[in-house]
Enzyme design. Structure first.
Site, mmCIF file in Angstrom:
data_model
loop_
_atom_site.group_PDB
_atom_site.id
_atom_site.type_symbol
_atom_site.label_atom_id
_atom_site.label_comp_id
_atom_site.label_asym_id
_atom_site.label_seq_id
_atom_site.Cartn_x
_atom_site.Cartn_y
_atom_site.Cartn_z
ATOM 1 N N HIS A 5 0.816 -1.207 0.000
ATOM 2 C CA HIS A 5 0.000 0.000 0.000
ATOM 3 C C HIS A 5 0.856 1.267 0.000
ATOM 4 O O HIS A 5 0.453 2.287 -0.554
ATOM 5 C CB HIS A 5 -0.974 -0.020 1.179
ATOM 6 C CG HIS A 5 -2.057 -1.039 1.019
ATOM 7 N ND1 HIS A 5 -2.218 -2.117 1.867
ATOM 8 C CD2 HIS A 5 -3.035 -1.164 0.088
ATOM 9 C CE1 HIS A 5 -3.245 -2.839 1.466
ATOM 10 N NE2 HIS A 5 -3.759 -2.288 0.393
ATOM 11 N N CYS B 190 -13.917 -6.930 3.079
ATOM 12 C CA CYS B 190 -12.917 -6.959 2.021
ATOM 13 C C CYS B 190 -11.601 -7.436 2.616
ATOM 14 O O CYS B 190 -11.447 -7.513 3.831
ATOM 15 C CB CYS B 190 -12.766 -5.595 1.366
ATOM 16 S SG CYS B 190 -12.324 -4.285 2.517
ATOM 17 N N GLU C 284 -14.442 -11.145 10.317
ATOM 18 C CA GLU C 284 -15.006 -9.814 10.573
ATOM 19 C C GLU C 284 -16.410 -9.876 11.177
ATOM 20 O O GLU C 284 -16.732 -9.100 12.072
ATOM 21 C CB GLU C 284 -15.020 -8.983 9.277
ATOM 22 C CG GLU C 284 -13.617 -8.666 8.785
ATOM 23 C CD GLU C 284 -13.597 -7.636 7.683
ATOM 24 O OE1 GLU C 284 -14.552 -6.833 7.577
ATOM 25 O OE2 GLU C 284 -12.605 -7.608 6.932
ATOM 26 N N GLU D 210 -5.423 -2.341 -6.750
ATOM 27 C CA GLU D 210 -5.858 -3.719 -6.602
ATOM 28 C C GLU D 210 -6.633 -4.226 -7.808
ATOM 29 O O GLU D 210 -7.292 -3.454 -8.501
ATOM 30 C CB GLU D 210 -6.773 -3.860 -5.368
ATOM 31 C CG GLU D 210 -6.092 -3.511 -4.070
ATOM 32 C CD GLU D 210 -6.955 -3.711 -2.847
ATOM 33 O OE1 GLU D 210 -6.380 -3.866 -1.761
ATOM 34 O OE2 GLU D 210 -8.198 -3.697 -2.963
ATOM 35 N N HIS E 298 -1.912 -5.533 -6.541
ATOM 36 C CA HIS E 298 -2.030 -6.798 -5.827
ATOM 37 C C HIS E 298 -3.473 -7.301 -5.871
ATOM 38 O O HIS E 298 -4.391 -6.571 -6.211
ATOM 39 C CB HIS E 298 -1.529 -6.672 -4.383
ATOM 40 C CG HIS E 298 -2.228 -5.635 -3.568
ATOM 41 N ND1 HIS E 298 -1.967 -4.277 -3.663
ATOM 42 C CD2 HIS E 298 -3.200 -5.748 -2.633
ATOM 43 C CE1 HIS E 298 -2.732 -3.613 -2.822
ATOM 44 N NE2 HIS E 298 -3.498 -4.484 -2.190
ATOM 45 N N HIS F 164 -7.514 -9.519 1.480
ATOM 46 C CA HIS F 164 -6.530 -10.041 0.532
ATOM 47 C C HIS F 164 -6.339 -11.533 0.763
ATOM 48 O O HIS F 164 -6.215 -11.954 1.923
ATOM 49 C CB HIS F 164 -5.180 -9.344 0.719
ATOM 50 C CG HIS F 164 -5.267 -7.856 0.711
ATOM 51 N ND1 HIS F 164 -5.503 -7.117 1.862
ATOM 52 C CD2 HIS F 164 -5.168 -6.971 -0.302
ATOM 53 C CE1 HIS F 164 -5.545 -5.827 1.534
ATOM 54 N NE2 HIS F 164 -5.347 -5.713 0.236
#
Length: 195
Positions: free
Chosen positions: A29, A70, A90, A117, A35, A72
């Site tokens: 980031h 959201c 989450e 992304e 990514h 990765h």
């Protein structure tokens, strides 16, 4: 809980979403490295979308509202497996995630941080009560698609930049897919989740 650095690495990809390496999440980031990522949109049986306000302690976009979840995928993890994992981490939820599309975006998310992304978008129906993880989520709400679009229009600064991208470029596709998810019968939902 301290997470092993291996699990905090992201998959660097080329513009065709082929893995070309790995990087620490924060480094990716900071450098704006392209990514792989995912975003989940969950809907209840009444057609309302589950949105969350990100915890203030998040390293970027804390306090902003976003879609259901959201994240990765980890090295060695499929995108869908990563999305299933994050929905549970989450919100404490398990659901049958359906891939919708993938989209590429590049936005500044905080001073010195860039989200660049290829995000794989999943939709699902939420049948259980959310159990939000306070280290991830400050609060959550269910809103209709129309309410979400209107509030993002009226109060854009309240929402995460990636949500703006999705609503600008994928709104009709998302709305149709979420409507289908909301209308699925319990038998179809259960069979899909067991595949």
């Amino acid at each position: 809980m301290q997470v092993n650095d291996h699990y905090e690495r992201v998959l660097l990809v080329d513009t065709m979403d082929r893995v070309i390496g790995y990087a620490g999440k924060l480094d990716a980031h900071r450098n704006g490295s392209l990514h792989r990522a995912f975003s989940v949109f969950g809907v209840d049986t009444e057609g309302r979308v589950l949105i969350q306000q990100r915890a203030l302690s998040k390293y970027h976009c804390g306090g902003l509202w976003a879609n259901t979840c959201c994240g990765h995928p980890r090295p060695g993890e499929t995108v869908q497996a990563g999305a299933v994992r994050r929905l549970h981490e989450e919100f404490g939820l398990r659901a049958c995630l359906r891939p919708l599309t993938a989209t590429r975006y590049c936005v500044n998310v905080d001073p010195g941080l860039v989200e660049h992304e290829i995000a794989h978008i999943f939709v699902c129906r939420i049948d259980a009560s959310p159990q939000p993880n306070p280290s991830e989520i400050a609060q959550y709400n269910y809103v209709t698609w129309e309410e979400l679009l209107e509030d993002v229009r009226v109060q854009p600064a309240k929402y995460a930049p990636w949500l703006h991208h999705y609503l600008t470029h994928l709104s009709s596709e998302l709305e149709r897919a979420l409507r289908v998810c909301a209308q699925e019968d319990d038998q179809t939902q259960g069979l899909s989740a067991n595949k």
